[in-house]
Design a protein around this motif. Structure first.
Motif, mmCIF file in Angstrom:
data_model
loop_
_atom_site.group_PDB
_atom_site.id
_atom_site.type_symbol
_atom_site.label_atom_id
_atom_site.label_comp_id
_atom_site.label_asym_id
_atom_site.label_seq_id
_atom_site.Cartn_x
_atom_site.Cartn_y
_atom_site.Cartn_z
ATOM 1 N N TYR A 1 6.489 -5.837 0.282
ATOM 2 C CA TYR A 1 7.156 -4.759 1.006
ATOM 3 C C TYR A 1 6.265 -4.239 2.133
ATOM 4 N N GLN B 1 6.990 -4.217 6.124
ATOM 5 C CA GLN B 1 6.990 -2.990 6.920
ATOM 6 C C GLN B 1 6.053 -3.120 8.095
ATOM 7 N N GLU C 1 11.230 -12.709 2.280
ATOM 8 C CA GLU C 1 12.483 -12.330 1.623
ATOM 9 C C GLU C 1 13.130 -13.325 0.678
ATOM 10 N N GLU D 1 12.054 -13.427 -3.006
ATOM 11 C CA GLU D 1 12.281 -12.190 -3.771
ATOM 12 C C GLU D 1 13.693 -12.138 -4.298
ATOM 13 N N HIS E 1 16.080 -2.900 2.830
ATOM 14 C CA HIS E 1 15.120 -3.971 2.783
ATOM 15 C C HIS E 1 15.531 -4.940 1.699
ATOM 16 N N LEU F 1 14.005 -6.764 -0.226
ATOM 17 C CA LEU F 1 13.165 -6.918 -1.398
ATOM 18 C C LEU F 1 13.665 -6.089 -2.568
ATOM 19 N N GLU G 1 7.269 3.995 0.264
ATOM 20 C CA GLU G 1 6.815 3.022 -0.734
ATOM 21 C C GLU G 1 7.187 3.444 -2.133
ATOM 22 N N PHE H 1 10.745 2.747 -2.795
ATOM 23 C CA PHE H 1 10.929 1.312 -3.004
ATOM 24 C C PHE H 1 10.475 0.901 -4.402
ATOM 25 N N LYS I 1 12.633 -0.854 -7.376
ATOM 26 C CA LYS I 1 12.272 -2.134 -7.988
ATOM 27 C C LYS I 1 12.100 -1.981 -9.490
#
Lengths: 145, 130
Positions: free
Chosen positions: A92, A96, B27, B30, B49, B51, B75, B78, B82
């Motif tokens: 990630y 970014q 990508e 994932e 995103h 992911l 983050e 995210f 996940k």
């Protein structure tokens, strides 16, 4: 207007897809089971957030960060998640970074473009990416309550 | 240069404020190569995103429901998304064991309840589901 946080559900299509991919072929999932899993997922988010936030507060930080979430996973006895989460975080961050550099490059190109009307080839390159910008939801943006 | 415009494309002034081609290498692996769902879900998927399968915006909304949370980094949103994905996988698989014990191929609500009761990590769920 008693809107419980649990009412904020995650999209059914995505939850269903995650479930299906986790289970072997030929296994079905009843609607009630799917709904319960979706609810459980929402509760998980709330619980993980609360736990992570405790770590942030302990460290006298106002912003919850990825490390806090990792600590929360450990606290919640989901150590098995730590490794895959670390890997996902790496990917990630790379993504970014790439986008940030790309959008900076783009800004430079734009400035160049405004004095360079005949450069059609550059326009073609740029075609795809407008939507992708949206997915970042603003890179430096923080969630504010 | 030329007085008349040659075969110029009909496109008006291009105003693309988006980023340039994002690195695709991260990508596909994932995602497990399963691509996006149908067109309607696809539109939403494109916003996030790749992911994370769950939409970060929705996750963020849930996080904000906690009055003690002031700010959360992108983050962290995210990672929670996940982790939630991993959680869903885990609970589905654990519940399946009970369905199989009952010689069923369909996961039912009671399988979930059994898993929650039996597995320590799911103790936080007790009493929270309708």
């Amino acid at each position: 207007m008693a809107e419980r946080p649990e009412d904020l559900n995650l999209p059914n299509a995505v939850i269903t897809r995650i479930i299906k991919e986790a289970l072997p072929d030929g296994v079905n999932v009843s609607k009630e089971a799917r709904r319960a899993i979706s609810q459980a997922a929402s509760v998980f988010v709330l619980y993980a957030t609360s736990c992570a936030n405790n770590f942030a507060m302990k460290a006298k930080r106002k912003t919850l960060n990825a490390g806090d979430v990792m600590s929360a996973m450990e606290e919640m006895e989901f150590e098995r998640f730590l490794q895959p989460l670390r890997e996902a975080l790496e990917a990630y961050k790379k993504g970014q970074k790439g986008k940030k550099e790309a959008s900076e490059q783009k800004r430079k190109d734009k400035e160049k473009n405004s004095t360079d009307e005949n450069d059609k080839s550059r326009d073609e390159e740029d075609e795809q990416m407008d939507e992708q910008e949206g997915e970042n939801e603003g890179e430096e943006e923080d969630v504010e309550n | 240069m030329a007085a008349t415009a040659p075969a110029a494309p009909a496109e008006p002034e291009v105003d693309r404020s988006g980023a340039e081609d994002e690195p695709r290498s991260a990508e596909p692996e994932e995602d497990g190569g399963n691509g996006q769902a149908g067109p309607t879900a696809g539109a939403q998927q494109q916003q996030q995103h790749r992911l994370a399968k769950l939409p970060l915006s929705r996750i963020k909304t849930l996080m904000k429901a906690d009055p003690d949370v002031s700010l959360a980094s992108q983050e962290s949103v995210f990672i929670i998304a996940k982790a939630t994905e991993l959680f869903v996988e885990m609970i589905a698989k654990d519940a399946l064991v009970y369905a199989q014990q009952g010689k069923r191929k369909t996961l039912q609500r009671k399988d979930l309840d059994n898993a929650i009761e039996a597995i320590d990590e799911f103790a936080f769920l007790e009493g929270t589901l309708d």
